[in-house]
Design a protein around this motif. Structure first.
Motif, short mmCIF file in Angstrom:
data_model
loop_
_atom_site.label_atom_id
_atom_site.label_comp_id
_atom_site.label_asym_id
_atom_site.label_seq_id
_atom_site.Cartn_x
_atom_site.Cartn_y
_atom_site.Cartn_z
N MET A 1 0.83 -1.20 0.00
CA MET A 1 0.00 0.00 0.00
C MET A 1 0.86 1.25 0.00
N ALA A 2 1.83 1.26 0.95
CA ALA A 2 2.69 2.43 1.05
C ALA A 2 3.50 2.61 -0.23
N GLY A 3 4.00 1.48 -0.78
CA GLY A 3 4.77 1.56 -2.01
C GLY A 3 3.95 2.08 -3.16
N GLY A 4 2.68 1.63 -3.25
CA GLY A 4 1.80 2.09 -4.30
C GLY A 4 1.49 3.57 -4.16
N LEU A 5 1.33 4.03 -2.94
CA LEU A 5 1.05 5.44 -2.69
C LEU A 5 2.25 6.30 -3.08
N LEU A 6 3.43 5.83 -2.75
CA LEU A 6 4.65 6.56 -3.10
C LEU A 6 4.80 6.62 -4.62
N ARG A 7 4.52 5.51 -5.29
CA ARG A 7 4.61 5.48 -6.75
C ARG A 7 3.66 6.49 -7.37
N ARG A 8 2.43 6.58 -6.85
CA ARG A 8 1.46 7.54 -7.40
C ARG A 8 1.91 8.97 -7.14
N ALA A 9 2.50 9.21 -5.97
CA ALA A 9 2.98 10.55 -5.65
C ALA A 9 4.12 10.95 -6.60
N LEU A 10 5.02 10.02 -6.88
CA LEU A 10 6.12 10.30 -7.80
C LEU A 10 5.61 10.50 -9.22
N ASP A 11 4.63 9.70 -9.61
CA ASP A 11 4.02 9.88 -10.94
C ASP A 11 3.40 11.27 -11.05
N LEU A 12 2.78 11.71 -9.97
CA LEU A 12 2.15 13.04 -9.94
C LEU A 12 3.21 14.13 -10.10
N VAL A 13 4.31 13.99 -9.38
CA VAL A 13 5.39 14.98 -9.47
C VAL A 13 5.94 15.03 -10.89
N GLU A 14 6.17 13.86 -11.50
CA GLU A 14 6.71 13.82 -12.85
C GLU A 14 5.71 14.42 -13.85
N LEU A 15 4.44 14.20 -13.62
CA LEU A 15 3.42 14.78 -14.50
C LEU A 15 3.46 16.31 -14.43
N GLY A 18 6.23 18.25 -16.18
CA GLY A 18 6.10 18.46 -17.61
C GLY A 18 5.09 19.52 -17.99
N HIS A 19 4.47 20.16 -16.99
CA HIS A 19 3.46 21.19 -17.25
C HIS A 19 3.72 22.38 -16.32
N ALA A 20 4.62 23.26 -16.78
CA ALA A 20 5.07 24.36 -15.93
C ALA A 20 3.94 25.29 -15.51
N ARG A 21 2.88 25.37 -16.30
CA ARG A 21 1.76 26.27 -15.96
C ARG A 21 0.70 25.58 -15.11
N GLY A 22 0.96 24.33 -14.77
CA GLY A 22 0.05 23.61 -13.89
C GLY A 22 -1.07 22.90 -14.63
N LEU A 23 -1.82 22.09 -13.88
CA LEU A 23 -2.94 21.32 -14.44
C LEU A 23 -4.12 21.34 -13.47
N PRO A 24 -5.35 21.29 -14.00
CA PRO A 24 -6.54 21.20 -13.14
C PRO A 24 -6.61 19.83 -12.46
N LEU A 25 -7.31 19.77 -11.36
CA LEU A 25 -7.42 18.53 -10.58
C LEU A 25 -7.96 17.39 -11.43
N GLN A 26 -9.05 17.62 -12.17
CA GLN A 26 -9.65 16.55 -12.95
C GLN A 26 -8.69 16.02 -14.02
N THR A 27 -7.95 16.93 -14.65
CA THR A 27 -6.99 16.52 -15.67
C THR A 27 -5.89 15.66 -15.06
N ILE A 28 -5.44 16.04 -13.89
CA ILE A 28 -4.41 15.25 -13.20
C ILE A 28 -4.93 13.85 -12.90
N ALA A 29 -6.13 13.77 -12.37
CA ALA A 29 -6.72 12.47 -12.06
C ALA A 29 -6.85 11.62 -13.31
N ASP A 30 -7.32 12.23 -14.40
CA ASP A 30 -7.52 11.49 -15.65
C ASP A 30 -6.18 11.00 -16.21
N MET A 31 -5.16 11.85 -16.19
CA MET A 31 -3.87 11.48 -16.77
C MET A 31 -3.15 10.43 -15.94
N LEU A 32 -3.40 10.43 -14.64
CA LEU A 32 -2.78 9.42 -13.77
C LEU A 32 -3.63 8.15 -13.67
#
Length: 273
Positions: A1-15, A18-32
């Motif tokens: 569980m903890a490993g999966g949560l960390l992986r998602r957090a790192l995926d979020l950071v990497e996402l 790549g978008h210096a101007r930021g992303l909306p919450l729904q777009t982040i959820a959809d892309m992840l």
């Protein structure tokens, strides 16, 4: 569980990286590919530690400079830039073009330092910290040339070939075309590309090799407008490029650090599939 949560957090950071101007919450959820509520919890945690902020006007989430600060602090403490900068500066002065240092952070190849030799006219520059495209840059091709064909093609396929219209007109569109560039680099002792990564640009690169293992742990490159960086210019600069790469290879602290960064050995492609 903890490993999966960390992986998602790192995926979020990497996402977000790549978008210096930021992303909306729904777009982040959809892309992840995660629920909106889960994305919101991750973002709230990162906001609480000041690694992410939310634009009050647009509602978009974006990275703060904290990650960049950590990266720069790490590079400063490692001594990579201090040790290599004088070599990069000298090569930039001789070539009159952009000189860059890339390091192997397996399976990635990342630019971490540069020196600009062009004093006037058209200047080519690129952001540091970006991952090199292996199939179109001299930096990528010369690293691939140090590997077996099997591993080189595995890394190219992992990253993917550049779609038409996103690279230079001479960008390889097939695996055989990539192999041609790799084989030419092996025969020459350094890589040379002409309008593969970008229109009107040329580049050449040579590997930094660990003196103990003989493994490529990074490389140094020269890049500039193809109108200036011609084949004749390439031939004249090749000895200086190879000398710079050999100098950096011989610096013990730099070689040892880069060897550790690259994992100490080349991982088995099967483990990365």
């Amino acid at each position: 569980m903890a490993g999966g949560l960390l992986r998602r957090a790192l995926d979020l950071v990497e996402l977000l990286a790549g978008h210096a101007r930021g992303l909306p919450l729904q777009t982040i959820a959809d892309m992840l590919g995660i629920p909106k509520s889960g994305a919101h919890r991750l973002l709230a945690e990162l906001v609480s530690y000041a690694y992410v902020t939310q634009d009050a006007e647009t509602g978009r989430y974006l990275l703060t400079t904290r990650f960049a600060t950590l990266g720069l602090k790490h590079l400063a403490n490692s001594g990579v830039v201090d040790v290599s900068q004088s070599v990069l500066n000298r090569l930039a002065d001789r070539s009159g073009e952009l000189v860059r240092l890339a390091v192997v952070d397996y399976p990635r190849l990342v630019w971490v330092a540069k020196a600009q030799g062009a004093r006037s006219g058209l200047r080519y520059d690129a952001d540091m910290g970006t991952e090199a495209t292996l199939s179109t840059t001299s930096t990528g091709i010369v690293w691939l040339a140090s590997l077996s064909d099997e591993e080189a093609l595995h890394l190219v396929l992992r990253q993917g070939l550049r779609p038409p219209g996103t690279a230079g007109p001479n960008a390889p569109r097939s695996i055989p075309a990539v192999l041609d560039l790799i084989q030419a680099a092996r025969a020459r002792g350094y890589a040379w590309v002409h309008e593969t990564n970008a229109v009107g640009m040329a580049a050449m690169a040579a590997n930094i090799v660990h003196p103990g293992s003989g493994r490529a742990i990074g490389n140094v490159s020269i890049a500039g407008p193809s109108a200036r960086l011609t084949e004749a210019c390439r031939d004249a600069l090749a000895p200086d490029l190879l000398e710079a790469a050999a100098t950096l290879s011989a610096v013990g602290p730099l070689s040892d650090y880069l060897a550790a960064l690259s994992g100490g050995r080349t991982p088995d492609p099967a483990r990365l599939a």
